[in-house]
Write a protein that holds these residues in place. Structure first.
Motif, PDB file in Angstrom:
ATOM      1  N   ASP A   1      -5.283 -11.457  -5.734  1.00 42.93           N
ATOM      2  CA  ASP A   1      -4.600 -10.930  -4.558  1.00 42.93           C
ATOM      3  C   ASP A   1      -3.100 -10.999  -4.845  1.00 42.93           C
ATOM      4  OD1 ASP A   1      -3.326 -10.589  -2.064  1.00 42.93           O
ATOM      5  OD2 ASP A   1      -5.082 -11.340  -0.983  1.00 42.93           O
TER       6      ASP A   1
ATOM      7  N   ASN B   1      -9.316  -1.950  -2.972  1.00 43.91           N
ATOM      8  CA  ASN B   1      -8.246  -2.937  -3.058  1.00 43.91           C
ATOM      9  C   ASN B   1      -8.383  -3.705  -4.361  1.00 43.91           C
ATOM     10  OD1 ASN B   1      -9.534  -5.794  -2.516  1.00 43.91           O
ATOM     11  ND2 ASN B   1     -10.466  -4.420  -0.985  1.00 43.91           N
TER      12      ASN B   1
ATOM     13  N   LYS C   1      -6.246  -8.449  -0.434  1.00 46.04           N
ATOM     14  CA  LYS C   1      -7.645  -8.487  -0.022  1.00 46.04           C
ATOM     15  C   LYS C   1      -7.742  -8.002   1.422  1.00 46.04           C
ATOM     16  CE  LYS C   1     -11.989  -9.748   0.512  1.00 46.04           C
ATOM     17  NZ  LYS C   1     -13.094  -8.912  -0.013  1.00 46.04           N
ATOM     18  N   THR C   2      -8.573  -6.990   1.644  1.00 46.66           N
ATOM     19  CA  THR C   2      -8.725  -6.439   2.980  1.00 46.66           C
ATOM     20  C   THR C   2     -10.187  -6.143   3.263  1.00 46.66           C
ATOM     21  OG1 THR C   2      -8.187  -4.560   4.429  1.00 46.66           O
ATOM     22  CG2 THR C   2      -8.201  -4.125   2.069  1.00 46.66           C
TER      23      THR C   2
ATOM     24  N   LYS D   1       0.853  -1.200   0.000  1.00 46.41           N
ATOM     25  CA  LYS D   1       0.000   0.000   0.000  1.00 46.41           C
ATOM     26  C   LYS D   1       0.881   1.240   0.000  1.00 46.41           C
ATOM     27  CE  LYS D   1      -2.027   1.972   3.532  1.00 46.41           C
ATOM     28  NZ  LYS D   1      -2.888   2.330   4.680  1.00 46.41           N
TER      29      LYS D   1
ATOM     30  N   GLN E   1      -5.129  -3.408   9.012  1.00 44.93           N
ATOM     31  CA  GLN E   1      -4.497  -3.899   7.791  1.00 44.93           C
ATOM     32  C   GLN E   1      -3.219  -4.681   8.092  1.00 44.93           C
ATOM     33  OE1 GLN E   1      -4.076  -0.541   5.135  1.00 44.93           O
ATOM     34  NE2 GLN E   1      -6.257  -0.490   4.642  1.00 44.93           N
TER      35      GLN E   1
ATOM     36  N   CYS F   1      -4.844  -0.923  -1.945  1.00 47.14           N
ATOM     37  CA  CYS F   1      -4.239  -2.117  -1.360  1.00 47.14           C
ATOM     38  C   CYS F   1      -4.089  -3.210  -2.412  1.00 47.14           C
ATOM     39  CB  CYS F   1      -5.094  -2.633  -0.201  1.00 47.14           C
ATOM     40  SG  CYS F   1      -5.267  -1.441   1.151  1.00 47.14           S
TER      41      CYS F   1
END
Length: 720
Positions: A153, A143, A136-137, A127, A205, A133
């Motif tokens: 991802d 993201n 995967k969040t 990030k 995160q 991002c």
């Protein structure tokens, strides 16, 4: 000197919680049981492995890679910051993110490139400041899995690839988030304070990253300004989830495990704790930049190889940056530069990996060098007109000399401490034009110690900051307030007999508990002292004149706006000096404010005088154009105070003081002469033939902070 090297390692082990290697090779290639430091229970080989790896690869990839440093005719100097530099609106940047489809993303190509360079650690920018991002969040839909149709991802893919290839995976994480509504607004220096809501987002995160992607070797934090409580909470979270994970000083408030210099900049000093210098091949940009002008890839590779050699010869690690294109493919120019470097590294790897810093001391002059065991490696950037390579290695003899790569063996001979190698062509094509000589010595190499200090019978020698060999680090609340720090002081001594010793200090140092070590002893002393002479000359007058003040300036603590070598009340970059009335400003100061203060001091004769200075978050002092103090405030909750003994000359003395106000609170500056101040003295026992004296602060929690005893000295006199 080998004891000195071991001592540095011991100090680092006691002070920094480095509990695991950045490279998973250590897990699979251990041939002996782990050695355990009984005092702290830490595996010794993990710290050694961090220093031995030497090279890392950074990867900067994201939404900015699609734009390639250009948007609607505007160009960004640093492509990764294009959102800020070109004035894009958030919805325009989001639309670019929607279209991110890195179909040519292939972690295997990164792995292969890293292997060709001998790199065992890849650091992935998960990030950047833009808040997008690459993992995967649950904290934000912004993201790569949820916000794009690509639905990959990238962190998972590169982590799996590194794990399968036995390469360590680390993460690069910005504490600034331009996309998060709860974050501070975008600032020109990208270093805005982290709000509490933003801090919670960062915690969440980091928890995901350390939970979902296996072992993380290191976390590099950058940008953003954490409070001490925020840095502490972030560190505790990381160590609770993955104790082996190393943390860069970018976490703030002196809570990092190692020092990472800003990209494309050497550290302000060479630290004695683990450190790494980071560099991009196509500086200053870290992200992919299209439409480049003519690039001399071989010339850049030569420059980077020399930069690498300088860093490792100074005991540091080195990181190269790679910036894939928006489609995920590698930039051919960067790849070509790294391939040039890789060919040289492959030939000369013995001189790079698992080596230690230049052991030749000040006598080396022209030669950058590394060493391990009984091997010395000399990097020959230029050959002297004498065609002789001369260096000192006391107490040792040369057994063999050869060029790495070709194996050609030049002639050599030794005369006492001096060793001479007759230059012979390495007889091998070297595009980097930097041949390396491997010098095998008959015994293990002993790094050259600093010149010892001597005292003859009945003579007194003063051990103080200016003649010490300090242990160095870089200390500060954040990258805008970082300054060099002395974490310990050491004096090498040529005294054989037992000396009498007296600690000498002022009331400012009273209460500190210090550890005093020699080659054969160790003692702990709390500074109390007995009153002694006045610091100033009792019968000579000193007149401290009116204080003048500059207008406010803005910037980092290291920035300088007034020339301390100037004439006519010193040269000020713009504006003029004003009488300091003592009244506070009507307007509250903004963050990152500097005020300078100018004072004339008239002394009847040369003498010392103690002054007390109160300031905010950093104080820098010059007397007669010479810097005499640079100190930062480790406690943001109260003003800082320092007392410094000034060596005044006869007649007019010019005192210049900078007060750094990091947080924008009330200006606390004051200057107070202390005419009644006295020296305090305290006797200590120093053994016969001490070898060295080293002073550290006992039970010091902040391992990066300065021991900060500006007026402390040890007076030694030989006993009859």
């Amino acid at each position: 000197m080998q004891k000195y090297t071991m001592l540095i390692a011991h100090i680092i082990l006691l002070s920094v919680a480095l509990v695991s290697t950045m490279c998973s090779d250590a897990k699979k290639e251990k041939q002996e049981p782990e050695q355990i430091n009984e005092e702290v229970g830490l595996p010794v080989d993990h710290l050694q492995q961090w220093n031995a790896d030497k090279l890392s690869l950074f990867v900067h990839f994201g939404v900015y890679s699609v734009l390639g440093g250009e948007w609607e005719g505007k160009k960004a100097e640093r492509a990764e910051n294009i959102w800020a530099e070109t004035g894009m609106f958030a919805d325009e940047y989001e639309q670019t993110a929607r279209d991110l489809t890195p179909k040519n993303w292939d972690p295997a190509k990164l792995i292969n490139l890293a292997r060709d360079l001998g790199i065992k650690n890849i650091i992935f920018t998960v990030k950047h400041h833009d808040g997008f991002c690459l993992f995967k969040t649950e904290t934000t839909p912004f993201n790569i899995v949820d916000f794009t149709t690509f639905d990959h991802d990238l962190m998972e893919e590169i982590a799996d690839a590194c794990n399968n290839a036995n390469i360590g995976i680390g993460i690069n994480f910005s504490l600034t988030d331009w996309h998060l509504p709860a974050a501070s607004p975008m600032s020109s220096h990208y270093g805005a304070p982290v709000t509490e809501a933003h801090h919670q987002n960062n915690l969440d995160q980091i928890r995901e990253l350390l939970t979902n992607y296996g072992d993380i070797s290191a976390i590099y934090f950058y940008s953003g300004i954490n409070t001490p409580a925020q840095s502490r909470e972030l560190r505790e979270l990381i160590k609770s989830l993955q104790p082996q994970c190393l943390i860069s000083n970018g976490i703030g408030n002196n809570m990092g495990d190692f020092i990472a210099s800003p990209f494309n900049h050497a550290p302000v000093i060479i630290p004695d704790i683990p450190w790494i210098q980071r560099s991009s091949a196509l500086r200053p940009s870290l992200g992919y930049k299209k439409n480049k002008t003519t690039v001399d890839t071989l010339g850049i590779a030569r420059s980077k190889i020399r930069e690498l050699v300088k860093v490792i010869s100074e005991g540091g690690n080195y990181a190269l940056n790679l910036a894939p294109k928006g489609d995920g493919s590698l930039d051919e120019l960067e790849k070509e530069i790294l391939n040039h470097m890789g060919r040289w590294i492959k030939v000369n790897r013995d001189a790079i990996f698992r080596t230690q810093k230049n052991p030749l001391g000040d006598t080396s002059n022209s030669w950058l060098a590394t060493w391990k065991d009984d091997h010395l490696y000399l990097f020959i950037d230029s050959v002297p007109s004498s065609q002789k390579i001369v260096f000192s290695a006391p107490g040792n003899e040369i057994e063999k000399v050869r060029f790495l790569g070709s194996g050609i063996e030049p002639a050599f001979f030794s005369r006492g401490q001096k060793h001479e190698i007759t230059w012979t062509s390495p007889a091998m094509a070297d595009p980097m034009q930097l041949p390396v000589l491997e010098v095998t010595m008959k015994d293990t190499i002993q790094p050259i110690a600093g010149e010892p200090l001597y005292t003859a019978l009945n003579d007194t020698i003063s051990l103080h900051l200016n003649n010490a060999t300090p242990f160095r680090s870089i200390s500060g609340m954040d990258r805008l307030s970082e300054i060099p720090s002395n974490t310990a002081l050491r004096w090498n001594l040529g005294i054989k007999q037992k000396p009498s010793a007296l600690l000498k200090f002022t009331s400012f140092e009273v209460g500190k508990t210090i550890k005093i070590k020699t080659e054969s002893s160790e003692m702990v002393e709390t500074l109390k002292g007995n009153r002694s002479n006045l610091i100033r000359s009792e019968n000579d007058t000193i007149q401290t004149g009116q204080i003048f003040r500059s207008k406010p300036f803005y910037g980092a603590l290291k920035d300088l706006h007034v020339n301390p070598n100037g004439n006519n009340r010193l040269q000020i970059s713009h504006g003029s000096w004003m009488v300091n009335s003592g009244h506070k400003d009507n307007l509250k100061p903004l963050p990152l404010t500097h005020h300078y203060y100018y004072v004339e001091i008239d002394s009847e004769n040369p003498q010392k005088h103690l002054y007390r200075i109160t300031g905010n978050d950093g104080i820098q002092v010059w007397l007669n154009k010479e810097e005499v103090l640079l100190a930062g405030n480790d406690n943001m909750e109260k003003p800082m105070t320092c007392e410094v003994v000034l060596n005044l000359k006869k007649g007019e003395n010019i005192l210049l003081i900078k007060n750094f106000n990091r947080w924008g609170n009330e200006d606390h500056f004051s200057l107070t002469p202390m005419p009644q101040a006295r020296w305090l003295i305290q006797s200590v026992e120093i053994p016969e033939n001490p070898g060295f004296i080293e002073v550290t602060e006992q039970n010091k929690e902040n391992v990066h902070a300065d021991i900060y005893m500006p007026n402390f000295s040890i007076e030694l006199m030989s006993e009859n």
